[in-house]
Design a protein around this motif. Sequence first.
Motif, PDB file in Angstrom:
ATOM      1  N   THR A  12     -15.861  -6.196   2.063  1.00 54.26           N
ATOM      2  CA  THR A  12     -15.215  -5.077   1.371  1.00 54.26           C
ATOM      3  C   THR A  12     -14.178  -4.457   2.290  1.00 54.26           C
ATOM      4  O   THR A  12     -14.451  -4.191   3.455  1.00 54.26           O
ATOM      5  CB  THR A  12     -16.246  -4.009   0.965  1.00 54.26           C
ATOM      6  N   ALA A  48      -8.542   5.512   0.078  1.00 54.00           N
ATOM      7  CA  ALA A  48      -9.930   5.102   0.258  1.00 54.00           C
ATOM      8  C   ALA A  48     -10.253   4.877   1.730  1.00 54.00           C
ATOM      9  O   ALA A  48     -11.403   4.918   2.132  1.00 54.00           O
ATOM     10  CB  ALA A  48     -10.213   3.833  -0.534  1.00 54.00           C
ATOM     11  N   ALA A  49      -9.211   4.635   2.536  1.00 53.32           N
ATOM     12  CA  ALA A  49      -9.398   4.425   3.977  1.00 53.32           C
ATOM     13  C   ALA A  49      -9.030   5.648   4.788  1.00 53.32           C
ATOM     14  O   ALA A  49      -9.656   5.923   5.808  1.00 53.32           O
ATOM     15  CB  ALA A  49      -8.557   3.239   4.449  1.00 53.32           C
ATOM     16  N   VAL A 102     -11.066  -1.860  -2.113  1.00 54.20           N
ATOM     17  CA  VAL A 102     -11.148  -0.553  -2.769  1.00 54.20           C
ATOM     18  C   VAL A 102      -9.877   0.214  -2.463  1.00 54.20           C
ATOM     19  O   VAL A 102      -9.549   0.468  -1.299  1.00 54.20           O
ATOM     20  CB  VAL A 102     -12.379   0.236  -2.285  1.00 54.20           C
ATOM     21  N   GLY A 109      -8.796   6.453  -4.093  1.00 53.11           N
ATOM     22  CA  GLY A 109      -9.231   7.396  -3.075  1.00 53.11           C
ATOM     23  C   GLY A 109      -9.426   8.815  -3.547  1.00 53.11           C
ATOM     24  O   GLY A 109     -10.333   9.509  -3.113  1.00 53.11           O
ATOM     25  N   ARG A 112     -11.205  -1.303   2.556  1.00 52.37           N
ATOM     26  CA  ARG A 112     -10.708  -0.049   1.983  1.00 52.37           C
ATOM     27  C   ARG A 112      -9.288   0.187   2.477  1.00 52.37           C
ATOM     28  O   ARG A 112      -9.018   0.058   3.675  1.00 52.37           O
ATOM     29  CB  ARG A 112     -11.615   1.125   2.371  1.00 52.37           C
TER      30      ARG A 112
END
Length: 404
Positions: A292, A298-299, A175, A178, A294
């Motif tokens: 998953t 997104a992280a 992913v 963000g 990130r």
Amino acid sequence: MVSNVSLRLAVVGAGPVGLTLALHAARTLPDARVTLFDARSAGADVSSDPRTIALSLGSVQLLQRLGAWRAEAAQPIVEVHVSQQPPSLGGVLGGLLGEPEVRIRAIDEAVPLLGAVLGYGDIVAPLQQVWADACEREPQRLASRFGVPVTALKPLDSGVEVDAGICEAFDLAVVAEGGVFSDQLRKAVTHDYQQTAWVGTVTLQGARPGVAYERFTRHGPAALLPLKDGRAALVWCVNSADDPVAELNDVQRLAVLNTLFHPEVGRLVAVSPLMHFALGLNAERSLTDGRTVRIGNAAQTLHPVAGQGLNLGLRDAFELVRALAHLSADQAAAAKDIDAVLRRLEWKRGPDRWAMIAATDFLARSFTWQLPGAGTARGLALAALQAWTPVKSLLARQMMYGAR
């Protein structure tokens, strides 16, 4: 164990981090199947996005490697000048040291540039074009799913199910979308700085080309990032509860800005209409959750005080692909399965991620401290950093390449 031939990689988000990951994976993992998802349509004009981004030298080099760097659109940064709005040091200290400042120069670090400034669209559009060309050359293993929002990621026994209208199974989902702090769901580590960033462009008269200026003021940090044609991108951070910018018109804002920056900047003669957004820290404790991963915003979403958010995300992408390449290079001995690779990725990215998160968080919070002598402490720190050349060089290298 998943072999390199059957590795199925889903990338969610076609911003600069997601596109960089997809391209780097396509080139480094020649047998992997890579599918890129994004809610926007493939025909959307991303080249006109006016947001201004500062890229580190390491990020520039990565985009060059991918064939997605457009030097004609970028303004190189050859020097970074950091100072504090006076008076920083009073009495005897002020007389001895003057107003403290830090200068980091590319020539002193034996590099052609410290980084570069360019528009968000000038980063995304070339990346998307190079990715589209790659998909056209290898449609059997590279695919785009534009105009298809991913609504769910479901863990499987040995992978991830990606729901984007039709459910597909992948060995790994990354992913990379963000958004901004105000629109995000809160993650494990979060803090609202109660600060607002006002952004736009200014026109300068008498400034040296290629110099980025960071100024600590009593309201918060302000920065000028060099652009072409005597312009600079402005990032002006202030207290949201006592915002000195919101009620001013453009003429008044220009007058205030001319009192904030170091005299070396020259004179600001024009300012564009300014946009604003809320500032905060929003970070996951771990990059990985099963199969998953990130990365990028997104992280971790950071305060822009050091301009390192996107650079950190690009390093996330690079290191993830490096880890997967290690899996494919020696599956039996070096990587028993993808899960082992992801565990190593977590350890590999930890020092860089948390050093940058801690540094930006400390700087952002320091402007909310109502402590006597806080400005003097910052001034002394700047003076010490300028005088201590090895430490300044170490800081420069971390800004260019991240913690290694």
